[in-house]
Design a protein around this motif. Structure first.
Motif, PDB file in Angstrom:
ATOM      1  N   ARG A 174       0.864  -1.189   0.000  1.00 45.14           N
ATOM      2  CA  ARG A 174       0.000   0.000   0.000  1.00 45.14           C
ATOM      3  C   ARG A 174       0.897   1.234   0.000  1.00 45.14           C
ATOM      4  O   ARG A 174       1.793   1.361   0.829  1.00 45.14           O
ATOM      5  CB  ARG A 174      -0.922   0.010   1.211  1.00 45.14           C
ATOM      6  N   VAL A 175       0.645   2.136  -0.931  1.00 45.73           N
ATOM      7  CA  VAL A 175       1.442   3.351  -1.068  1.00 45.73           C
ATOM      8  C   VAL A 175       0.669   4.516  -0.462  1.00 45.73           C
ATOM      9  O   VAL A 175      -0.483   4.771  -0.831  1.00 45.73           O
ATOM     10  CB  VAL A 175       1.769   3.648  -2.544  1.00 45.73           C
ATOM     11  N   MET A 176       1.299   5.232   0.450  1.00 44.14           N
ATOM     12  CA  MET A 176       0.668   6.367   1.101  1.00 44.14           C
ATOM     13  C   MET A 176       1.413   7.653   0.776  1.00 44.14           C
ATOM     14  O   MET A 176       2.638   7.656   0.601  1.00 44.14           O
ATOM     15  CB  MET A 176       0.604   6.151   2.618  1.00 44.14           C
ATOM     16  N   ASP A 177       0.664   8.741   0.702  1.00 53.10           N
ATOM     17  CA  ASP A 177       1.233  10.057   0.468  1.00 53.10           C
ATOM     18  C   ASP A 177       1.823  10.571   1.781  1.00 53.10           C
ATOM     19  O   ASP A 177       1.108  10.683   2.772  1.00 53.10           O
ATOM     20  CB  ASP A 177       0.144  10.994  -0.040  1.00 53.10           C
ATOM     21  N   PRO A 178       3.112  10.897   1.828  1.00 55.17           N
ATOM     22  CA  PRO A 178       3.705  11.367   3.080  1.00 55.17           C
ATOM     23  C   PRO A 178       3.130  12.695   3.560  1.00 55.17           C
ATOM     24  O   PRO A 178       3.261  13.036   4.740  1.00 55.17           O
ATOM     25  CB  PRO A 178       5.192  11.502   2.736  1.00 55.17           C
ATOM     26  N   ASP A 179       2.483  13.429   2.653  1.00 56.98           N
ATOM     27  CA  ASP A 179       1.890  14.705   3.031  1.00 56.98           C
ATOM     28  C   ASP A 179       0.429  14.573   3.438  1.00 56.98           C
ATOM     29  O   ASP A 179      -0.262  15.581   3.636  1.00 56.98           O
ATOM     30  CB  ASP A 179       2.005  15.709   1.874  1.00 56.98           C
ATOM     31  N   VAL A 183       3.111  -1.096   4.180  1.00 61.73           N
ATOM     32  CA  VAL A 183       2.921   0.299   3.773  1.00 61.73           C
ATOM     33  C   VAL A 183       4.259   0.953   3.471  1.00 61.73           C
ATOM     34  O   VAL A 183       5.236   0.782   4.213  1.00 61.73           O
ATOM     35  CB  VAL A 183       2.196   1.097   4.881  1.00 61.73           C
ATOM     36  N   MET A 184       4.295   1.695   2.382  1.00 62.44           N
ATOM     37  CA  MET A 184       5.456   2.528   2.066  1.00 62.44           C
ATOM     38  C   MET A 184       4.968   3.926   1.719  1.00 62.44           C
ATOM     39  O   MET A 184       3.814   4.129   1.333  1.00 62.44           O
ATOM     40  CB  MET A 184       6.249   1.955   0.892  1.00 62.44           C
ATOM     41  N   TYR A 185       5.851   4.893   1.899  1.00 63.24           N
ATOM     42  CA  TYR A 185       5.561   6.276   1.539  1.00 63.24           C
ATOM     43  C   TYR A 185       6.208   6.603   0.200  1.00 63.24           C
ATOM     44  O   TYR A 185       7.324   6.157  -0.095  1.00 63.24           O
ATOM     45  CB  TYR A 185       6.095   7.243   2.594  1.00 63.24           C
ATOM     46  N   HIS A 186       5.485   7.384  -0.586  1.00 58.81           N
ATOM     47  CA  HIS A 186       6.035   7.849  -1.860  1.00 58.81           C
ATOM     48  C   HIS A 186       5.343   9.161  -2.207  1.00 58.81           C
ATOM     49  O   HIS A 186       4.120   9.277  -2.092  1.00 58.81           O
ATOM     50  CB  HIS A 186       5.787   6.825  -2.971  1.00 58.81           C
ATOM     51  N   PRO A 187       6.106  10.181  -2.630  1.00 52.10           N
ATOM     52  CA  PRO A 187       5.484  11.450  -3.013  1.00 52.10           C
ATOM     53  C   PRO A 187       4.477  11.259  -4.141  1.00 52.10           C
ATOM     54  O   PRO A 187       4.662  10.387  -5.004  1.00 52.10           O
ATOM     55  CB  PRO A 187       6.670  12.301  -3.476  1.00 52.10           C
TER      56      PRO A 187
END
Length: 294
Positions: A119-124, A199-203
């Motif tokens: 799952r990719v989450m927006d760090p902002d 979960v990982m963060y990606h802009p």
């Protein structure tokens, strides 16, 4: 079960690369082997180091030229010694220190599992992008499910399965190489899972930032069909995408022109080895919610 992590870099995002490496090295009970591939560039020096007492290591490879994402990742896998390989973009990072432990547990207890898509989450704190949930019903990114494709830079792959089907198709350079690999894995009886717990963060960046996005997207979609689908399904698949693209881009002349340039390039140029999936594999994809015509 040993875990490796392949990170591609063009050498131009040093701070981001360091963050990515650090997030892999600092996994609890991870001992991750990190392989950084400089794709046509020197690998920058990173300050991230394995925690004290950890068996984690960092290796680097420099490729003489930018060979594209699939070829770069294939070279990285060749250097890995892990049973499971994580693919991580150099501007992404893991959300917590338990990702590797969770991945290891799943692969160790599920022998038919070939790929986990993260799952990719927006760090902002944004809502995220629909394309980051690799299924048609993408409205709830917190729901895990079986899928028929995965996100290349946010995934974990069983190395033996990856090698069994020949790895990623290098001639694709960028776009749809994961789907090509996924369809071949499904044909061998493996499972692919979207796991919302990893979960990982990606802009949030649009894929259209790549100069050749529309051309390569279309060319590789044609190659994907020619390589993997029985001809009746290939015709339906490509017809469907022509219609969808015309509807989506009808007000955008330049993107539509680039897309059709790529489409006809895909028809007239070699696609690589053709290994059409069995009809039972296509039916399995239908039951998984994504028939190979969409």
């Amino acid at each position: 079960m040993k875990i490796s992590c392949v990170i591609l870099t063009m050498g131009n995002r040093v701070a981001e690369l360091n963050r990515a490496v650090e997030s892999a090295l600092n996994q609890i009970d991870g001992d991750v082997e990190v392989v950084i591939v400089g794709n046509g560039a020197d690998v920058p020096s990173v300050s991230a180091t394995p925690p004290e007492g950890s068996a984690a290591v960092v290796k680097t490879i420099r490729l003489d030229q930018n060979t594209g994402i699939p070829a770069g990742r294939n070279r990285g896998v060749e250097e890995c010694s892990g049973d499971v390989v994580l693919f991580l973009d150099d501007d992404g990072w893991y959300a917590d220190q338990k990702v590797v432990a969770h991945v290891r547990d799943r692969f160790a207890t599920e022998p038919d599992l070939a790929v986990i898509s993260f799952r990719v989450m927006d760090p902002d704190g944004g809502i995220g992008q629909r394309r980051h949930v690799p299924r048609l019903r993408a409205g709830d990114p917190q729901r895990s499910s079986p899928v028929t494709t995965f996100l290349g830079g946010a995934s974990a792959i069983r190395r033996s399965a990856f090698l069994q089907v020949g790895g990623l198709p290098e001639r694709f350079f960028y776009a749809h190489e994961e789907t090509d690999l996924a369809w071949r894995l499904l044909g061998e009886g493996y499972r692919i899972e979207y796991d919302a717990e990893t979960v990982m963060y990606h802009p949030q960046v649009p894929p259209t930032r790549h100069t050749d996005f529309y051309r390569l997207n279309a060319r590789n979609r044609v190659w994907l069909a020619r390589r993997n689908l029985p001809w009746p399904l290939a015709f339906l698949y490509l017809t469907n995408w022509v219609v969808l693209t015309v509807i989506r881009e009808r007000a955008s002349g330049a993107p539509l022109k680039a897309w059709f340039t790529g489409f006809f390039e895909g028809l007239r140029t070699p696609a690589g080895e053709r290994r059409p999936m069995a009809w039972r594999t296509a039916w399995r994809m239908v039951k998984l919610g994504r028939p190979p015509i969409v």
